[in-house]
Design a protein around this motif. Structure first.
Motif, PDB file in Angstrom:
ATOM      1  N   ASN A  64       0.824  -1.213   0.000  1.00  0.00           N
ATOM      2  CA  ASN A  64       0.000   0.000   0.000  1.00  0.00           C
ATOM      3  C   ASN A  64       0.866   1.274   0.000  1.00  0.00           C
ATOM      4  OD1 ASN A  64      -2.737   0.829  -0.168  1.00  0.00           O
ATOM      5  ND2 ASN A  64      -2.583   1.690   1.874  1.00  0.00           N
ATOM      6  N   ASN A  81      -1.997   2.077  -7.279  1.00  0.00           N
ATOM      7  CA  ASN A  81      -2.611   2.007  -5.952  1.00  0.00           C
ATOM      8  C   ASN A  81      -2.583   0.582  -5.425  1.00  0.00           C
ATOM      9  OD1 ASN A  81      -3.388   4.749  -5.939  1.00  0.00           O
ATOM     10  ND2 ASN A  81      -5.184   4.255  -7.169  1.00  0.00           N
ATOM     11  N   GLN A  84      -7.158  -1.224  -0.848  1.00  0.00           N
ATOM     12  CA  GLN A  84      -7.815  -0.249   0.019  1.00  0.00           C
ATOM     13  C   GLN A  84      -8.132  -0.878   1.363  1.00  0.00           C
ATOM     14  OE1 GLN A  84     -11.314   1.411  -1.833  1.00  0.00           O
ATOM     15  NE2 GLN A  84     -10.166   3.239  -2.390  1.00  0.00           N
ATOM     16  N   ARG A  91     -17.570   2.169   1.652  1.00  0.00           N
ATOM     17  CA  ARG A  91     -17.503   2.687   0.280  1.00  0.00           C
ATOM     18  C   ARG A  91     -18.887   2.752  -0.360  1.00  0.00           C
ATOM     19  NH1 ARG A  91     -12.813  -0.281   0.774  1.00  0.00           N
ATOM     20  NH2 ARG A  91     -13.623  -2.152  -0.243  1.00  0.00           N
ATOM     21  N   SER A 219      -3.791   9.625  -1.121  1.00  0.00           N
ATOM     22  CA  SER A 219      -3.265   8.572  -0.249  1.00  0.00           C
ATOM     23  C   SER A 219      -4.042   8.523   1.063  1.00  0.00           C
ATOM     24  CB  SER A 219      -1.782   8.822   0.039  1.00  0.00           C
ATOM     25  OG  SER A 219      -1.014   8.726  -1.142  1.00  0.00           O
ATOM     26  N   CYS A 221      -7.222   9.400   1.588  1.00  0.00           N
ATOM     27  CA  CYS A 221      -8.539   8.802   1.350  1.00  0.00           C
ATOM     28  C   CYS A 221      -8.437   7.283   1.283  1.00  0.00           C
ATOM     29  CB  CYS A 221      -9.135   9.334   0.042  1.00  0.00           C
ATOM     30  SG  CYS A 221      -9.570  11.089   0.074  1.00  0.00           S
ATOM     31  N   GLU A 222      -7.463   6.791   0.527  1.00  0.00           N
ATOM     32  CA  GLU A 222      -7.314   5.349   0.355  1.00  0.00           C
ATOM     33  C   GLU A 222      -6.908   4.669   1.657  1.00  0.00           C
ATOM     34  OE1 GLU A 222      -4.504   5.622  -2.743  1.00  0.00           O
ATOM     35  OE2 GLU A 222      -6.002   6.232  -4.233  1.00  0.00           O
ATOM     36  N   SER A 223      -6.140   5.367   2.501  1.00  0.00           N
ATOM     37  CA  SER A 223      -5.656   4.755   3.739  1.00  0.00           C
ATOM     38  C   SER A 223      -6.778   4.466   4.731  1.00  0.00           C
ATOM     39  CB  SER A 223      -4.601   5.654   4.395  1.00  0.00           C
ATOM     40  OG  SER A 223      -5.193   6.800   4.970  1.00  0.00           O
ATOM     41  N   ASP A 227     -12.949   5.806  -1.440  1.00  0.00           N
ATOM     42  CA  ASP A 227     -12.609   5.816  -2.860  1.00  0.00           C
ATOM     43  C   ASP A 227     -12.215   7.233  -3.244  1.00  0.00           C
ATOM     44  OD1 ASP A 227     -12.539   5.786  -5.655  1.00  0.00           O
ATOM     45  OD2 ASP A 227     -14.138   4.298  -5.797  1.00  0.00           O
ATOM     46  N   ALA A 228     -10.947   7.448  -3.568  1.00  0.00           N
ATOM     47  CA  ALA A 228     -10.438   8.796  -3.863  1.00  0.00           C
ATOM     48  C   ALA A 228     -11.052   9.382  -5.127  1.00  0.00           C
ATOM     49  CB  ALA A 228      -8.912   8.760  -4.002  1.00  0.00           C
TER      50      ALA A 228
END
Length: 343
Positions: A64, A81, A84, A91, A219, A221-223, A227-228
């Motif tokens: 990640n 990416n 997630q 999500r 990064s 948002c994904e962490s 969903d970015a």
């Protein structure tokens, strides 16, 4: 709390990245090479066209570690990416709210409240610190318009009206941004926002800074499992990290604009760090990018007290904290999304 690790910036346009055990191998030309350990990296941003090996991309995805490819002058090219975090329920809730005009409007309002509030604070600081060197009346007039927009935002009942108020505040803010430039006025001036390409030194710095901040927001948002690419303010568009752009709105003035002004006023960057292309595009040269990135990384390690959590964190952690607060709101743990309101 997430640990703020390093982002590896590769500025050599002919650098090729590959995997070598537990390290990133950076090969520049035929002779020069360097190795960086994986364990303390949270992202890799590379400028240039040589690329990276499939093995490295696979390792970054597994761990990640966001791997972002930019052109030699900072234009976004692609992003690799990893998995997630979070769960599908979060999500799905994000997607449902994004499709709802009224529910997404509530989040977008708070984000823009943060944006205008923070931009207004930037203006207030310059009046407080440099009243004898700036046009105080012009700045106060702009701040007054922005305050009106903050109040008007509450009455917006659709995104079009909301963006109208945001646009009015942006015009007022950018109309006096040149007042914040106190040094090197002959080569650093701001007569309006221009991009794609930037046509002056200040816009070149702003565009470069916004690109870096958007990477950090994506990064973030994904962490936390968001969903970015699905936002509440910016419309969905193929390839656009809409939620990351939403998140960075409230951080633009305090994280990028102030940083750029500091680089200019402290003469950390000068006219020697820019190049002008045949199409009139103005861009940072290699040494300028190196200085910008090193100073940016140092700035991200400075500590602040988060205005909502009342905890000490690094500046670089702000996007991650805001992403966490947004995820908590979507899960129903908070009554509303709490924007970052700097003081």
């Amino acid at each position: 709390m997430k640990k703020l690790n390093n982002i590896l910036y590769i500025t050599s346009p002919d650098a090729y990245l590959s995997l070598d055990g537990e390290t990133v191998k950076i090969q520049i030309g035929d002779d020069k090479e360097k190795r960086i350990p994986f364990h303390n990296l949270e992202g890799i941003i590379t400028f240039g066209y040589a690329g990276a090996s499939p093995g490295l991309m696979h390792a970054c995805a597994q761990r990640n570690i966001a791997l972002t490819f930019l052109s030699s002058h900072g234009r976004f090219l692609a992003r690799v990416n990893g998995e997630q975090y979070g769960n599908v329920v979060l999500r799905k809730k994000q997607y449902r709210i994004s499709d709802s005009e009224m529910e997404s409007l509530a989040i977008a309002k708070n984000m823009l409240i943060g944006k205008i509030y923070n931009a207004k604070w930037v203006l207030a600081r310059v009046v407080r610190d440099h009243a004898m060197r700036v046009d105080v009346n012009a700045i106060k007039n702009a701040a007054s318009i922005m305050q009106e927009c903050l109040c008007d935002l509450q009455s917006a009942n659709d995104h079009k009206m909301l963006l109208g108020f945001e646009g009015k505040a942006a015009v007022a803010y950018f109309g006096v941004l040149d007042e914040l430039i106190l040094q090197q006025k002959d080569v650093f001036f701001f007569h309006g926002r221009n991009k794609r390409p930037p046509e002056d030194n200040v816009n070149a710095l702003l565009s470069f800074g916004y690109t870096l901040l958007s990477h950090d927001c994506a990064s973030a948002c994904e962490s936390v499992g968001l969903d970015a690419y699905v936002g509440f303010l910016h419309q969905d568009r193929p390839g656009r990290i809409s939620l990351a752009l939403d998140l960075m709105e409230e951080l633009r003035a305090i994280m990028v604009d102030r940083f750029v002004i500091t680089l200019i006023n402290k003469k950390i960057l000068t006219s020697a760090h820019f190049i002008k292309k045949e199409n009139n595009a103005v861009l940072l040269n290699k040494e300028g990018r190196r200085i910008f990135l090193a100073t940016w990384q140092n700035k991200k390690n400075e500590q602040i007290t988060h205005p909502y959590l009342k905890e000490k964190i690094e500046w670089g952690m702000v996007p991650f904290v805001q992403a966490q607060l947004l995820a908590r709101y979507l899960r129903g743990d908070l009554d509303e999304y709490a924007p970052f309101l700097w003081k």
